[in-house]
Design a protein around this motif. Structure first.
Motif, mmCIF file in Angstrom:
data_model
loop_
_atom_site.group_PDB
_atom_site.id
_atom_site.type_symbol
_atom_site.label_atom_id
_atom_site.label_comp_id
_atom_site.label_asym_id
_atom_site.label_seq_id
_atom_site.Cartn_x
_atom_site.Cartn_y
_atom_site.Cartn_z
ATOM 1 N N ILE A 114 19.295 11.497 2.767
ATOM 2 C CA ILE A 114 19.538 9.944 3.299
ATOM 3 C C ILE A 114 19.398 9.229 2.120
ATOM 4 C CG2 ILE A 114 18.992 8.255 4.893
ATOM 5 C CD1 ILE A 114 18.017 10.497 6.869
ATOM 6 N N LEU A 115 18.465 9.213 1.442
ATOM 7 C CA LEU A 115 18.464 8.040 0.311
ATOM 8 C C LEU A 115 19.594 8.483 -0.700
ATOM 9 C CD1 LEU A 115 14.528 8.117 -0.146
ATOM 10 C CD2 LEU A 115 15.769 6.326 1.140
ATOM 11 N N ALA A 116 19.880 9.696 -1.174
ATOM 12 C CA ALA A 116 20.887 9.981 -2.254
ATOM 13 C C ALA A 116 22.123 9.498 -1.474
ATOM 14 C CB ALA A 116 20.674 11.464 -2.405
ATOM 15 N N THR A 117 22.702 9.896 -0.458
ATOM 16 C CA THR A 117 23.726 9.630 -0.019
ATOM 17 C C THR A 117 24.034 7.983 -0.023
ATOM 18 O OG1 THR A 117 22.987 10.013 2.454
ATOM 19 C CG2 THR A 117 24.272 11.764 1.079
ATOM 20 N N THR A 118 22.926 7.020 0.532
ATOM 21 C CA THR A 118 23.108 5.994 0.705
ATOM 22 C C THR A 118 23.405 5.313 -0.889
ATOM 23 O OG1 THR A 118 21.490 5.849 2.436
ATOM 24 C CG2 THR A 118 21.849 3.680 1.369
ATOM 25 N N VAL A 119 22.451 5.647 -1.886
ATOM 26 C CA VAL A 119 22.955 5.166 -3.215
ATOM 27 C C VAL A 119 24.237 5.649 -3.618
ATOM 28 C CG1 VAL A 119 22.398 5.511 -5.522
ATOM 29 C CG2 VAL A 119 20.596 5.222 -3.777
ATOM 30 N N ILE A 120 24.912 6.787 -3.375
ATOM 31 C CA ILE A 120 26.160 7.275 -3.665
ATOM 32 C C ILE A 120 27.168 6.376 -2.949
ATOM 33 C CG2 ILE A 120 27.809 9.084 -3.331
ATOM 34 C CD1 ILE A 120 25.683 11.102 -4.068
ATOM 35 N N THR A 121 26.883 6.075 -1.845
ATOM 36 C CA THR A 121 27.851 5.093 -0.886
ATOM 37 C C THR A 121 27.898 3.992 -1.836
ATOM 38 O OG1 THR A 121 27.141 6.199 0.963
ATOM 39 C CG2 THR A 121 28.102 3.915 1.376
ATOM 40 N N CYS A 122 26.837 3.317 -2.096
ATOM 41 C CA CYS A 122 27.020 1.967 -3.036
ATOM 42 C C CYS A 122 27.687 2.372 -4.135
ATOM 43 C CB CYS A 122 25.518 1.497 -3.143
ATOM 44 S SG CYS A 122 24.404 1.222 -1.854
ATOM 45 N N LEU A 123 27.494 3.324 -4.971
ATOM 46 C CA LEU A 123 28.122 3.599 -6.191
ATOM 47 C C LEU A 123 29.594 3.736 -5.893
ATOM 48 C CD1 LEU A 123 25.885 6.283 -7.850
ATOM 49 C CD2 LEU A 123 26.026 3.543 -8.433
ATOM 50 N N GLY A 124 30.162 4.571 -4.951
ATOM 51 C CA GLY A 124 31.532 4.680 -4.341
ATOM 52 C C GLY A 124 31.991 3.400 -4.090
ATOM 53 N N THR A 125 31.400 2.268 -3.430
ATOM 54 C CA THR A 125 31.988 0.999 -3.416
ATOM 55 C C THR A 125 32.404 0.288 -4.704
ATOM 56 O OG1 THR A 125 30.764 0.950 -1.026
ATOM 57 C CG2 THR A 125 31.748 -1.255 -2.109
ATOM 58 N N SER A 159 37.110 8.008 -13.618
ATOM 59 C CA SER A 159 36.189 8.636 -14.453
ATOM 60 C C SER A 159 34.636 8.558 -13.615
ATOM 61 C CB SER A 159 35.778 7.707 -15.678
ATOM 62 O OG SER A 159 35.637 6.285 -15.148
ATOM 63 N N VAL A 160 34.289 7.667 -12.776
ATOM 64 C CA VAL A 160 33.136 7.795 -12.043
ATOM 65 C C VAL A 160 33.186 8.853 -11.176
ATOM 66 C CG1 VAL A 160 31.703 6.511 -10.621
ATOM 67 C CG2 VAL A 160 32.700 5.258 -12.557
ATOM 68 N N THR A 161 34.468 9.186 -10.423
ATOM 69 C CA THR A 161 34.686 10.216 -9.435
ATOM 70 C C THR A 161 34.388 11.616 -10.110
ATOM 71 O OG1 THR A 161 36.207 8.778 -8.130
ATOM 72 C CG2 THR A 161 36.214 11.294 -7.888
ATOM 73 N N PHE A 162 34.998 11.608 -11.492
ATOM 74 C CA PHE A 162 34.705 13.096 -11.935
ATOM 75 C C PHE A 162 33.253 13.306 -12.181
ATOM 76 C CE2 PHE A 162 34.268 15.542 -15.737
ATOM 77 C CZ PHE A 162 35.354 16.657 -15.271
ATOM 78 N N LEU A 182 34.231 8.491 0.954
ATOM 79 C CA LEU A 182 34.546 7.534 1.806
ATOM 80 C C LEU A 182 34.678 6.008 1.426
ATOM 81 C CD1 LEU A 182 35.166 6.760 5.138
ATOM 82 C CD2 LEU A 182 32.766 6.732 5.241
ATOM 83 N N PRO A 183 33.807 5.474 0.726
ATOM 84 C CA PRO A 183 33.745 4.206 0.237
ATOM 85 C C PRO A 183 34.785 3.983 -1.021
ATOM 86 C CG PRO A 183 31.763 5.157 -0.421
ATOM 87 C CD PRO A 183 32.295 6.122 0.469
ATOM 88 N N VAL A 184 34.864 4.882 -1.641
ATOM 89 C CA VAL A 184 35.880 4.725 -2.997
ATOM 90 C C VAL A 184 37.324 4.935 -2.708
ATOM 91 C CG1 VAL A 184 36.137 7.276 -3.602
ATOM 92 C CG2 VAL A 184 35.930 5.595 -5.428
ATOM 93 N N THR A 185 37.555 5.343 -1.341
ATOM 94 C CA THR A 185 38.787 5.456 -1.095
ATOM 95 C C THR A 185 39.103 4.074 -0.063
ATOM 96 O OG1 THR A 185 38.076 7.066 0.698
ATOM 97 C CG2 THR A 185 39.240 8.073 -1.379
ATOM 98 N N LEU A 186 38.292 3.934 0.770
ATOM 99 C CA LEU A 186 38.586 2.891 1.524
ATOM 100 C C LEU A 186 38.523 1.389 0.882
ATOM 101 C CD1 LEU A 186 36.209 3.596 4.883
ATOM 102 C CD2 LEU A 186 38.923 3.971 4.390
ATOM 103 N N ALA A 233 26.900 -4.029 3.935
ATOM 104 C CA ALA A 233 27.446 -3.432 5.208
ATOM 105 C C ALA A 233 27.467 -1.951 5.486
ATOM 106 C CB ALA A 233 28.682 -3.872 5.688
ATOM 107 N N HIS A 234 28.326 -1.444 4.158
ATOM 108 C CA HIS A 234 28.378 0.002 4.147
ATOM 109 C C HIS A 234 27.093 0.701 3.747
ATOM 110 C CE1 HIS A 234 32.600 -0.278 1.660
ATOM 111 N NE2 HIS A 234 32.709 -0.962 2.939
ATOM 112 N N ALA A 235 26.197 0.215 2.982
ATOM 113 C CA ALA A 235 24.675 0.692 3.107
ATOM 114 C C ALA A 235 23.978 0.606 4.438
ATOM 115 C CB ALA A 235 24.067 0.225 1.752
ATOM 116 N N ALA A 236 24.237 -0.470 5.214
ATOM 117 C CA ALA A 236 23.486 -0.349 6.281
ATOM 118 C C ALA A 236 24.106 0.649 7.379
ATOM 119 C CB ALA A 236 23.772 -1.897 6.784
#
Length: 814
Positions: A92-103, A114-117, A146-150, A159-162
């Protein structure tokens, strides 16, 4: 409809519900997929309703719904509840951080690619650390996709992290409260069962020795059961897509035990040689019984998984004493045997042909060599069992402080070894990671360049159909597109008919999620893709109604994602796991042969003062052999899971993989044989050592040639020589040691003969895998010929006028 009888309120298995449940259990062992699907089907609509209606925040609702779906449906940690909660919390913690990075990464195009690769490669390649992390890669990648494409501004990060955090909280409820899976470790249970059966087989062999006629049938039964136990262990070990290990000491010890049990099965598979000397047979039986007791107690301890005072120490001590007495008996009895006068012929005129002292030694060491090999591998098994149980029973404080049992390595060193092993051009895991990262980054960039409104579906389509070779990817592309079309055909009329009735859409959502969750166990990939299309249609129709046009958009986006996956598969890895398996087998056989050569050279250096060997060289060879074995394990699993026709019998491939294990562990045994020896006195063993070395060179050259043939680098080496290693020079060296009468000299002679026996064992292994090597090499040649024909057919034909010395379009010269 079939009817069942009722007796005393019991429903007999003839009823349909019982039959349906049995069918489902056959397709879904332990009902694991059903459990995950029900959790997601219940929690996802509840979380979506709570965030959409309660908070009136569609942006939070999207991430909360997908977070719940991904974290409950695509991952399921095993082990005790404490480990499951820790794993789910970390995820849960790792995916939340990755969600923020994707945004953050979705704001500019160059940063997106580059970041996606980088993130995709790190997520995929880090799966080599543990099977739990490998099983969570889908959830980690979806959390980024999800966040990098939206997209969205920086202000959307909270909001994404919440939203994702709410989905994670729901998944934690599912793990802890909703049908928690019983704690089970099938590998540990299968290992304990195999050890118990092997112990029973060895005990039956000891009982059969005095009177084979009476106990022969019991021995045959024990032999069959032991072979089946080892086969079941192998099936359990390779039955998972990832190597079933983690960073914990216990899991690493259990995985090491698997190779040792397979080797013990191969040692016991050889028929025990008969020993006519009563005293030697007594010492061999004593060693066997000590081996049986240690193996039985190891199996019981592993099965119970409960630490006991002193553990296996008394039984290990008894086996070590039995091994020492066996070796001492061989050393002490042989000089006295050589003093026995040779009997004469019946007429008294000429001596009868009788073996000399060296022949007596060599002939009498056959049973003792087998007992010595068994005791060595069982001691190693007991050590891993003791380590696994002791590590699991550590207190929480010892775990937090990192206190380890003596003789164990740290988790950090294990991580370094695994990363170093897979940083190789023939690593299947490295290929998959590079290919997956390139495909996802390319899909995201193309989606941004084309300005698609639902770029998420392009990336998810790429991830869904990417397989290990271009042919399998192409087949999955057809299934994915067909499933998407079917989902649109089913979902679009539902959206049109029920668009004005949102309550019905809410009721349809859990049914579609249930269909997606059961795809891996019951339904086909096409049906699962259709269900996923329906889920997205219903989900986005609830949050942001767009009508049936949404289905057409998904078909277009999935088709684009599939095309990206197919192109990347063709460019980066068109041949798939079968070709990679041949190359990895080549490395593993070559590294195992070099390790065996180094172990023999080290032993021969201790036989004669004139020799010298560097122990560090042998350690390096061992590390390289272990690294190759790890790469082979992953390549074999990829080969088993790859769709498409298998051109080799599974039994042949398994025999080759087992041969690598036996070759490496035999080298370990040779190293251990000389690690307990002192410096031999005097010289005079150069000829015998050269003979053993020549035989070793012949053996290792055969394995290296076989590896090259499996990789397509030549023909199969042919049937190996069946002659034994022991020849005249070794007999002469043994005779000199016996005439010298020193204890150390006789001990050196015993070890030289045992080392020669190890090499003879490798010759028998060569004879066993000669057929699989020839079949595999022939298959490689056929596949290469087909690829050459395919390339020739795809080559653009030259114009008729384009001959040597002319250019197309130039005038002909008469």
């Amino acid at each position: 409809m079939t009817r069942g009888r009722r007796d005393g309120g019991r429903v007999h298995p003839g009823q349909v519900p019982g039959g349906a449940l049995a069918w489902l259990r056959g397709r879904d062992p332990g009902l694991a997929a059903l459990r995950r699907a029900l959790r997601a089907a219940i929690l996802t609509p509840l979380v979506l309703a709570g965030t959409y209606f309660g908070l009136d925040r569609p942006d939070i609702a999207v991430f909360a719904a997908f977070g719940t779906l991904v974290l409950t449906l695509f991952v399921d940690f095993g082990g005790p509840m404490r480990e499951r909660i820790a794993g789910q919390t970390a995820l849960i913690l790792a995916t939340t951080v990755i969600t923020c990075l994707g945004t953050l990464a979705g704001r500019t195009l160059w940063l997106t690619g580059s970041v996606t690769f980088v993130i995709a490669f790190c997520v995929l390649f880090s799966g080599i650390v543990s099977s739990a992390l490998a099983g969570a890669t889908t959830s980690l990648l979806f959390a980024y996709i999800l966040p990098v494409t939206l997209g969205g501004p920086l202000g959307a990060i909270p909001a994404h992290a919440a939203g994702w955090g709410l989905g994670g909280a729901a998944s934690m409820i599912a793990v802890t409260l909703m049908w928690p899976v019983p704690a089970s470790e099938p590998l540990r249970v299968a290992g304990a069962h195999a050890c118990a059966l092997l112990a029973g087989r060895l005990r039956a062999e000891v009982d059969c020795a005095p009177d084979p006629a009476v106990h022969g049938q019991a021995l045959d039964t024990a032999v069959r059961e032991a072979r089946q136990g080892v086969a079941d262990l192998r099936k359990t070990f390779y039955g998972t897509p990832y190597r079933p290990t983690g960073l914990s000491l216990s899991s690493r010890a259990v995985v090491r035990l698997v190779d040792q049990v397979i080797w013990l099965g191969s040692v016991l598979h050889r028929d025990p040689p008969r020993n006519r000397d009563a005293l030697s047979e007594l010492m061999v039986c004593e060693t066997k019984m000590a081996t049986v007791e240690l193996l039985e107690h190891s199996a019981a301890l592993l099965q119970a998984d409960v630490s006991v005072p002193h553990g296996l120490d008394p039984h290990v001590t008894r086996l070590e004493e039995a091994r020492s007495r066996l070796e001492e008996s061989m050393i002490g009895l042989l000089p006295r045997r050589s003093a026995v006068p040779v009997a004469r012929a019946g007429n008294g005129t000429a001596p009868a042909a009788a073996p000399g002292p060296a022949d007596i030694l060599i002939g009498s060491l056959g049973p003792s060599f087998r007992a010595q090999s068994m005791s060595y591998v069982v001691s190693a098994i007991a050590g891993n069992v003791q380590l696994a149980v002791t590590a699991r029973q550590r207190s929480r404080r010892d775990r937090l402080l990192g206190r380890r049992p003596p003789g164990s390595d740290s988790a950090l060193s294990s991580v370094r070894e695994r990363f170093a092993a897979h940083l190789s051009r023939n690593s299947v895991w490295l290929h998959n990671s590079l290919r997956g990262a390139a495909a996802l980054s390319l899909a995201v960039v193309i989606a941004h360049l084309t300005g698609l409104d639902h770029a998420f579906w392009v990336a998810s389509g790429t991830l869904a159909v990417l397989r290990s070779n271009a042919v399998s990817t192409g087949q999955t592309v057809r299934r994915a597109l067909l499933g998407t079309v079917l989902g649109f055909v089913v979902g679009a009329p539902l959206i049109l008919a029920l668009g004005a009735h949102p309550v019905v859409l809410w009721l349809l959502l859990p049914v579609a999620i249930l269909l997606v969750g059961m795809e891996t166990a019951v339904t086909a990939f096409t049906a699962g893709q259709a269900g996923f299309t329906v889920v997205l249609l219903v989900l986005f129709s609830i949050i942001d109604p767009e009508g049936w046009q949404l289905g057409l958009v998904r078909i277009e986006d999935v088709a684009l994602g599939c095309a990206v996956s197919l192109v990347v598969g063709l460019l980066l890895w068109p041949l798939g796991a079968a070709a990679a398996l041949g190359r990895v087998l080549c490395d593993a056989l070559g590294d195992g042969a070099r390790y065996l050569r180094g172990a023999v050279v080290t032993g021969l250096a201790l036989c004669d003062r004139a020799g010298a060997a560097d122990p560090a060289v042998s350690d390096d060879d061992r590390r390289r052999a272990l690294a190759s074995a790890r790469r082979l394990d992953d390549a074999f699993r990829e080969y088993l899971s790859e769709r498409g026709t298998k051109h080799l019998a599974l039994a042949d491939v398994t025999a080759l993989v087992d041969a690598v294990t036996i070759l490496r562990l035999t080298s370990d045994a040779v190293t251990d044989l000389w690690s307990r020896a002192g410096q031999a006195p005097g010289h005079g063993r150069a000829a015998a050592g050269q003979e053993i070395l020549d035989s070793c060179e012949s053996l290792t050259s055969w394995f290296e040639s076989a590896g090259r043939a499996l990789a397509g680098g030549g023909a199969a080496p042919g049937r190996p020589l069946s002659r034994p290693v022991v020849q005249a020079a070794l007999r002469g060296s043994v005779s000199r040691d016996l005439r010298a009468g020193t204890e150390q000299g006789t001990a050196t002679a015993v070890r030289m003969v045992w080392m020669a026996d190890h090499l003879d064992t490798m010759r028998r292994l060569q004879a066993e895998i000669d057929g699989p090597v020839s079949a595999a090499a022939a298959s490689v040649r056929r596949q290469r010929a087909r690829r050459r024909d395919l390339r020739a057919g795809l080559t653009w034909p030259r114009p008729p006028t384009a001959r040597a010395g002319t250019r197309p379009g130039s005038p002909r010269r008469d």
